[in-house]
Design an enzyme around this catalytic site. Sequence first.
Site, PDB file in Angstrom:
ATOM      1  N   CYS A 122      41.900  43.233  42.522  1.00 22.44           N
ATOM      2  CA  CYS A 122      43.207  43.003  41.909  1.00 22.44           C
ATOM      3  C   CYS A 122      43.427  41.509  41.666  1.00 22.44           C
ATOM      4  O   CYS A 122      42.767  40.654  42.267  1.00 22.44           O
ATOM      5  CB  CYS A 122      44.319  43.552  42.802  1.00 22.44           C
ATOM      6  SG  CYS A 122      44.420  45.354  42.764  1.00 22.44           S
TER       7      CYS A 122
ATOM      8  N   HIS B 180      49.581  41.617  40.663  1.00 27.13           N
ATOM      9  CA  HIS B 180      50.692  41.775  41.605  1.00 27.13           C
ATOM     10  C   HIS B 180      50.960  40.470  42.353  1.00 27.13           C
ATOM     11  O   HIS B 180      50.221  39.481  42.236  1.00 27.13           O
ATOM     12  CB  HIS B 180      50.406  42.920  42.587  1.00 27.13           C
ATOM     13  CG  HIS B 180      49.191  42.704  43.451  1.00 27.13           C
ATOM     14  ND1 HIS B 180      49.200  41.896  44.572  1.00 27.13           N
ATOM     15  CD2 HIS B 180      47.921  43.205  43.343  1.00 27.13           C
ATOM     16  CE1 HIS B 180      48.015  41.896  45.129  1.00 27.13           C
ATOM     17  NE2 HIS B 180      47.199  42.689  44.406  1.00 27.13           N
TER      18      HIS B 180
END
Length: 260
Positions: free
Chosen positions: A218, A202
């Site tokens: 992440c 992301h």
Amino acid sequence: MGKRAKRGTAKALALPMAARVAIGAVAIAVLGYSLLSRPAGVQSTQKPSPHQAQASSSPVYVATPAHVAAPAAAPIPAPAPTPAPLVEPPKAAEGPGAFVRQVVDYTSHQTPGTVIVDTKNTFLYFVLNDTQALRYGIGVGREGFTWSGEQTVARKTEWPDWRPPTEMLVRQPYLPRFMAGGPGNPLGARAMYLGETEFRIHGTNKPDTIGKRVSSGCIRLTNEDVVDLYERVKVGAKVIVLPATAAQMPSSRSKLAEAQ
């Protein structure tokens, strides 16, 4: 007057005439003597012509040759040192230094479109062909939150909403329970979800974290880079996460699957 008187007068006149002749003869003799006795080196003075007189009356000035010293050669200034080229620091949105998006040589036998995450060196490679890849700088999981293995891109979302997992809220109770997508959202402009896990590739609203180990597992890129990658990556694409050290692939929905 009688003849006797005339004769007397003639005699009286004749004597002076004879004397005159004698005097003249003496004078001529003296003159001739003076001419003959003049030294040979003496020349008569001749009156100069008007032109000569004018020429001689004009003073002529002859200047003494001046020895003018040649001007000293001006010293050649030493060349100024070339200033070191100023290196413009990359914009915050581009990440520092080598983390700027660029095509690099990268040998791989993976299918073009495959994503390879080099956790150790904080780079993400989008495979272009057998010898080249598009490289991005990334931020990865901090110690204790790294993982490795293979996944696929399950879905993609623009400006995703964020719901922190329960495990994260326990550690950071001040976090919001929900945050709508937008520039202030920690997931940034785009998100690509990996398999059935909560891990994502992301964006981020903190570009200064690129190249660092700060996330909970992440993989983050700058918003500009994640938009670029989002347009290239297809749903179903393979994602290979290389181990940083002794990382293990977490199970689906594990406590490591947190949004940051």
